[in-house]
Design an enzyme around this catalytic site. Structure first.
Site, PDB file in Angstrom:
ATOM      1  N   HIS A  26       0.810  -1.211   0.000  1.00  0.00           N
ATOM      2  CA  HIS A  26       0.000   0.000   0.000  1.00  0.00           C
ATOM      3  C   HIS A  26       0.853   1.274   0.000  1.00  0.00           C
ATOM      4  O   HIS A  26       0.658   2.138  -0.853  1.00  0.00           O
ATOM      5  CB  HIS A  26      -1.081   0.036   1.087  1.00  0.00           C
ATOM      6  CG  HIS A  26      -1.880   1.281   0.908  1.00  0.00           C
ATOM      7  ND1 HIS A  26      -2.841   1.407  -0.059  1.00  0.00           N
ATOM      8  CD2 HIS A  26      -1.761   2.497   1.468  1.00  0.00           C
ATOM      9  CE1 HIS A  26      -3.294   2.640  -0.071  1.00  0.00           C
ATOM     10  NE2 HIS A  26      -2.656   3.329   0.851  1.00  0.00           N
ATOM     11  N   HIS A  65      -5.553   1.584 -12.939  1.00  0.00           N
ATOM     12  CA  HIS A  65      -5.215   2.252 -14.197  1.00  0.00           C
ATOM     13  C   HIS A  65      -5.669   3.714 -14.189  1.00  0.00           C
ATOM     14  O   HIS A  65      -5.160   4.516 -14.963  1.00  0.00           O
ATOM     15  CB  HIS A  65      -5.769   1.479 -15.397  1.00  0.00           C
ATOM     16  CG  HIS A  65      -4.887   0.310 -15.746  1.00  0.00           C
ATOM     17  ND1 HIS A  65      -4.963  -0.892 -15.093  1.00  0.00           N
ATOM     18  CD2 HIS A  65      -3.854   0.196 -16.624  1.00  0.00           C
ATOM     19  CE1 HIS A  65      -4.034  -1.716 -15.566  1.00  0.00           C
ATOM     20  NE2 HIS A  65      -3.342  -1.079 -16.501  1.00  0.00           N
ATOM     21  N   ARG A  97      -6.927 -10.480 -13.724  1.00  0.00           N
ATOM     22  CA  ARG A  97      -5.804 -11.374 -13.995  1.00  0.00           C
ATOM     23  C   ARG A  97      -6.218 -12.661 -14.703  1.00  0.00           C
ATOM     24  O   ARG A  97      -5.729 -13.730 -14.366  1.00  0.00           O
ATOM     25  CB  ARG A  97      -5.123 -11.758 -12.688  1.00  0.00           C
ATOM     26  CG  ARG A  97      -4.551 -10.575 -11.968  1.00  0.00           C
ATOM     27  CD  ARG A  97      -3.924 -10.972 -10.691  1.00  0.00           C
ATOM     28  NE  ARG A  97      -2.786 -10.115 -10.424  1.00  0.00           N
ATOM     29  CZ  ARG A  97      -2.183 -10.030  -9.259  1.00  0.00           C
ATOM     30  NH1 ARG A  97      -2.590 -10.742  -8.263  1.00  0.00           N
ATOM     31  NH2 ARG A  97      -1.146  -9.245  -9.099  1.00  0.00           N
TER      32      ARG A  97
HETATM   33 FE1  HAS Z   1      -5.752   2.009  -4.369  1.00  0.00          FE
HETATM   34  C1  HAS Z   1      -6.021  -1.431  -4.671  1.00  0.00           C
HETATM   35  C2  HAS Z   1      -7.832   1.944  -1.650  1.00  0.00           C
HETATM   36  C3  HAS Z   1      -5.348   5.409  -3.952  1.00  0.00           C
HETATM   37  C4  HAS Z   1      -3.109   1.936  -6.564  1.00  0.00           C
HETATM   38  N1  HAS Z   1      -4.775   0.546  -5.424  1.00  0.00           N
HETATM   39  C5  HAS Z   1      -5.044  -0.812  -5.431  1.00  0.00           C
HETATM   40  C6  HAS Z   1      -4.139  -1.493  -6.313  1.00  0.00           C
HETATM   41  C7  HAS Z   1      -3.280  -0.535  -6.809  1.00  0.00           C
HETATM   42  C8  HAS Z   1      -3.698   0.737  -6.255  1.00  0.00           C
HETATM   43  C9  HAS Z   1      -2.095  -0.762  -7.741  1.00  0.00           C
HETATM   44  O1  HAS Z   1      -8.892  -0.136   0.316  1.00  0.00           O
HETATM   45  C10 HAS Z   1      -4.170  -2.973  -6.655  1.00  0.00           C
HETATM   46  C11 HAS Z   1      -3.215  -3.808  -5.899  1.00  0.00           C
HETATM   47  C12 HAS Z   1      -3.316  -5.234  -6.340  1.00  0.00           C
HETATM   48  O2  HAS Z   1      -2.700  -5.588  -7.342  1.00  0.00           O
HETATM   49  O3  HAS Z   1      -4.047  -6.001  -5.696  1.00  0.00           O
HETATM   50  N2  HAS Z   1      -6.505   3.414  -3.090  1.00  0.00           N
HETATM   51  C13 HAS Z   1      -7.341   3.188  -2.051  1.00  0.00           C
HETATM   52  C14 HAS Z   1      -7.658   4.440  -1.370  1.00  0.00           C
HETATM   53  C15 HAS Z   1      -6.962   5.417  -2.049  1.00  0.00           C
HETATM   54  C16 HAS Z   1      -6.226   4.762  -3.099  1.00  0.00           C
HETATM   55  C17 HAS Z   1      -8.559   4.630  -0.193  1.00  0.00           C
HETATM   56  N3  HAS Z   1      -4.492   3.400  -5.129  1.00  0.00           N
HETATM   57  C18 HAS Z   1      -4.484   4.743  -4.818  1.00  0.00           C
HETATM   58  C19 HAS Z   1      -3.422   5.402  -5.537  1.00  0.00           C
HETATM   59  C20 HAS Z   1      -2.781   4.413  -6.271  1.00  0.00           C
HETATM   60  C21 HAS Z   1      -3.479   3.176  -5.999  1.00  0.00           C
HETATM   61  C22 HAS Z   1      -3.093   6.870  -5.445  1.00  0.00           C
HETATM   62  C23 HAS Z   1      -1.625   4.492  -7.192  1.00  0.00           C
HETATM   63  C24 HAS Z   1      -0.905   5.538  -7.446  1.00  0.00           C
HETATM   64  N4  HAS Z   1      -6.765   0.542  -3.396  1.00  0.00           N
HETATM   65  C25 HAS Z   1      -7.502   0.726  -2.262  1.00  0.00           C
HETATM   66  C26 HAS Z   1      -7.952  -0.586  -1.757  1.00  0.00           C
HETATM   67  C27 HAS Z   1      -7.426  -1.550  -2.616  1.00  0.00           C
HETATM   68  C28 HAS Z   1      -6.687  -0.809  -3.625  1.00  0.00           C
HETATM   69  C29 HAS Z   1      -8.774  -0.877  -0.582  1.00  0.00           C
HETATM   70  C30 HAS Z   1      -7.586  -3.076  -2.505  1.00  0.00           C
HETATM   71  C31 HAS Z   1      -8.826  -3.520  -3.123  1.00  0.00           C
HETATM   72  C32 HAS Z   1      -8.923  -5.021  -3.230  1.00  0.00           C
HETATM   73  O4  HAS Z   1     -10.025  -5.534  -2.968  1.00  0.00           O
HETATM   74  O5  HAS Z   1      -7.964  -5.707  -3.585  1.00  0.00           O
HETATM   75  C33 HAS Z   1      -6.937   6.902  -1.677  1.00  0.00           C
HETATM   76  O6  HAS Z   1      -5.614   7.312  -1.460  1.00  0.00           O
HETATM   77  C34 HAS Z   1      -7.594   7.793  -2.673  1.00  0.00           C
HETATM   78  C35 HAS Z   1      -7.724   9.215  -2.162  1.00  0.00           C
HETATM   79  C36 HAS Z   1      -7.971  10.201  -3.276  1.00  0.00           C
HETATM   80  C37 HAS Z   1      -8.870  11.175  -3.270  1.00  0.00           C
HETATM   81  C38 HAS Z   1      -8.982  12.080  -4.477  1.00  0.00           C
HETATM   82  C39 HAS Z   1      -8.507  13.525  -4.223  1.00  0.00           C
HETATM   83  C40 HAS Z   1      -8.483  14.293  -5.495  1.00  0.00           C
HETATM   84  C41 HAS Z   1      -7.500  15.133  -5.906  1.00  0.00           C
HETATM   85  C42 HAS Z   1      -7.606  15.776  -7.268  1.00  0.00           C
HETATM   86  C43 HAS Z   1      -8.151  17.180  -7.223  1.00  0.00           C
HETATM   87  C44 HAS Z   1      -8.361  17.652  -8.605  1.00  0.00           C
HETATM   88  C45 HAS Z   1      -8.233  18.935  -9.031  1.00  0.00           C
HETATM   89  C46 HAS Z   1      -8.466  19.217 -10.455  1.00  0.00           C
HETATM   90  C47 HAS Z   1      -7.877  20.057  -8.142  1.00  0.00           C
HETATM   91  C48 HAS Z   1      -9.783  11.413  -2.136  1.00  0.00           C
HETATM   92  C49 HAS Z   1      -6.311  15.453  -5.083  1.00  0.00           C
HETATM   93  C50 HAS Z   1      -9.846  19.783 -10.663  1.00  0.00           C
HETATM   94  C51 HAS Z   1     -10.323  19.419 -11.997  1.00  0.00           C
HETATM   95  C52 HAS Z   1     -11.577  19.468 -12.400  1.00  0.00           C
HETATM   96  C53 HAS Z   1     -11.881  19.135 -13.822  1.00  0.00           C
HETATM   97  C54 HAS Z   1     -12.735  19.782 -11.544  1.00  0.00           C
HETATM   98 CU    CU Z   2      -3.893   0.051  -0.688  1.00  0.00          CU
END
Ligand code: HAS
Ligand code: CU
Length: 551
Positions: A225, A378, A442
């Site tokens: 993670h 992705h 997978r």
């Molecule tokens: Fe994830 C599985 C939970 C973020 C990558 N994640 C994965 C796997 C990968 C991965 C590779 O809880 C698969 C692993 C495998 O092979 O089994 N992930 C989360 C959570 C977040 C999260 C809670 N993941 C990421 C990020 C990754 C990534 C970042 C890669 C870089 N993920 C999981 C969970 C799994 C999981 C479970 C396991 C599931 C399972 O069953 O196997 C959080 O960090 C996300 C928080 C993000 C936000 C968004 C904030 C938005 C922002 C943008 C603002 C935009 C602006 C532009 C200002 C709350 C900062 C405005 C534009 C306009 C047009 C309006």
């Molecule tokens: Cu994770």
């Protein structure tokens, strides 16, 4: 915040070190991307791999090269440049350390890649036991990890030198961020190092005949993670500290940026169980605790979103924008250095929402091990993070090679990002939808395997093949731009943009740079979240018990 030792240009000797990392990263992108295209074609059922090459073999090449090699090399290359630019040129000793790290990583990558290509390490990028690889694959991975530690140590040396020369002052923001990411990486990669050295390597050498599978998966996810935040934080470095300069604005708050990085350090490690929610052998109470911590690690991303909107809005208003959304028109849409990472940022809104779904225990029961998860990473890694990395390369590569991003390349870069977004909308979108219909990840299920439920998945698999083909076109475009910027673009000076803090922002409190405090808290949280469940795992599933036999 510019310091006395900060310079406008990265020293050419450090530039060479960064560029070495980028060559490996972009070669990995070329090969890994081709494999991705082949996967989507196989899954569509319209194509079979030639010469007896297996689906899982190319899937392993794809995952390892893009998820592990491209990322680690790009990040280390970028961080060297960022530290050298903001905390001062590396000393000879630091630079030498950086080169040693680079070569150790490169040797390790070659070992691992050779074994995968020989079909002796078809174990996917998570190399879960009981899938077993040739020992050279595990030794190669160890080299990659140890090499990255040496590489990271070089960055810390230069940051420490700056701190010593500037007592009582907070380190330059970009260097501070690079160091947080490196510390995060040190602490988390201890887990995978332990798994490889104490379990997988002895087992693949035949020194022991069994491994405790649950223990190995737990060590892996202790690492896995925070690994995703090790990928994300360099993108956040660009969003917080580089983008404000490009759009002619100011960093909204230096302290908020630092605090959000520290929160990642604290909360990204003790949450690995959210990848193991469906696994037996871990007490649900500890899963629950780690799910709560997972929701805490969402907070620094929400802070980032807030901070980015504030930066955009105040830059726009300073240029005379009016109304609720008037600032949008004032953003430099024709500038690839802004637009490419911005598209990544926009994609992070649905990507993050998907992450919150995954983290929610009940909903994870629906999506776990389905292709929804592939869709999730992705969008996060392969869109938000990677588009930001591309956006960084478009000014950093010419900066390092003494060239300029020409108008034509700038335009091509913007086209590239739209192509990427289109391809990913098809591919990741259909993966999410197909996952909700229960399609496993997978797997090479397709038309010809006759699986009954597969019929309703077919349209989505075709959409993935279309998306995969568009993305491959995107990879060709980015490689054209990379080669151009590295070797052919017109000579000149390309800026390494570093934002300045808003003069009205509060002064940065020094407590944010109290490493003993933050690393201490990190260790306490990890011990709290992992000690008891880990003891349970060892006690209740001892090495050699029948249930965990190798087969
Ligand atoms: Fe994830 C599985 C939970 C973020 C990558 N994640 C994965 C796997 C990968 C991965 C590779 O809880 C698969 C692993 C495998 O092979 O089994 N992930 C989360 C959570 C977040 C999260 C809670 N993941 C990421 C990020 C990754 C990534 C970042 C890669 C870089 N993920 C999981 C969970 C799994 C999981 C479970 C396991 C599931 C399972 O069953 O196997 C959080 O960090 C996300 C928080 C993000 C936000 C968004 C904030 C938005 C922002 C943008 C603002 C935009 C602006 C532009 C200002 C709350 C900062 C405005 C534009 C306009 C047009 C309006
Ligand atoms: Cu994770």
């Amino acid at each position: 915040m510019l310091s006395t030792t900060s310079q406008v240009k990265v020293d050419p000797r450090d530039a060479k070190l960064s560029m070495a990392h980028f060559y490996v990263a972009f070669i990995a992108l070329a090969i890994g991307g081709l494999m991705g295209l082949l996967q989507t074609l196989v899954r569509s059922g319209k194509f079979e791999l030639p010469g007896g090459i297996g689906y899982y073999e190319i899937l392993t090449v794809h995952g390892v090269l893009l998820g592990l090699v491209l990322t680690t090399f790009f990040i280390m290359g970028f961080q060297h440049a960022a530290v050298s630019r903001t905390a001062g040129t590396h000393s000879n000793a630091a630079r030498r350390t950086g080169w040693i790290g680079f070569w150790v990583m490169t040797i390790g990558t070659t070992m691992a890649a050779t074994m995968i290509l020989m079909n002796k390490a078809t174990v996917l990028y998570t190399f879960y036991a009981p899938l077993q690889a040739h020992w050279i694959f595990y030794a190669g991975l160890t080299f990659v990890v140890v090499g990255s530690w040496i590489d990271g140590a070089a960055q810390i040396m230069t940051y420490a030198k700056w701190r010593k020369a500037n007592p009582g002052k907070p380190g330059p923001l970009l260097s501070f961020m690079a160091v947080v990411n490196t510390v995060l990486w040190f602490v988390c990669s201890l887990g995978v190092a332990a798994e490889v050295l104490f379990q997988l390597l002895p087992w693949s050498l035949g020194l022991v005949d069994r491994v405790n599978v649950l223990e190995s998966r737990t060590l892996f996810w202790y690492f896995g993670h925070p690994l995703v935040y090790f990928w994300l934080l360099p993108a956040y470095m660009c969003w917080y500290a580089v983008i404000p300069k490009i759009i002619g604005g100011k960093i909204f708050s230096d302290s908020l940026a630092r605090l959000s990085f520290l929160l990642f350090l604290l909360f990204s490690i003790p949450v690995g169980f959210h990848h193991q929610l469906t696994e037996p052998g871990i007490d649900p109470a500890w899963k629950f605790f780690q799910v709560i911590l997972t929701f805490l690690v969402v907070i620094p991303s929400l802070m980032t979103a807030f901070s980015m909107f504030a930066t955009f809005e105040s830059a726009g208003r300073a240029k005379g924008a009016e109304g609720l959304f008037g600032w949008i028109k004032k953003l430099p849409w024709g500038d690839a250095r802004f637009t490419v990472p911005f598209i990544g940022m926009a994609a992070f809104i649905p990507a993050g929402a998907g992450g919150i779904v995954n983290a929610s225990n009940q909903m994870d029961q629906v999506v776990h091990n389905t292709i929804w998860i592939t869709g999730h990473f992705h969008l996060t890694l392969a869109t938000s993070v990677v588009l930001t990395f591309f956006g960084i390369s478009y000014w950093l590569i010419p900066h390092l090679t003494g060239r300029k991003l020409s108008k034509a390349m700038n335009k091509l870069a913007i086209i590239q990002a739209w192509v990427w977004l289109t391809g990913m909308t098809f591919m990741s979108g259909s993966m999410h939808a197909e996952g909700l219909l229960g399609a496993p990840r997978r797997s090479a299920f397709s038309l010809y395997n006759g699986a009954k439920q597969a019929a309703e998945w077919i349209p989505y698999q075709i959409a993935q093949a279309i998306g995969g083909s568009i993305l491959f076109l995107g990879i060709i475009l980015v490689l054209i731009i990379f080669v151009n910027l590295a070797f052919f673009a017109p000579k000149g000076e390309e800026e390494f943009p570093v934002g300045e803090t808003d003069p009205n922002a509060e002064k940065t409190p020094m407590v944010l740079e109290n490493w003993k405090l933050w690393i201490g808290l990190t260790i306490i949280l990890i011990l709290f979240a992992y000690t008891i469940p880990f003891i349970d795992i060892i006690r209740d599933a001892p090495l050699g018990s029948k249930g965990f036999k190798t087969w």
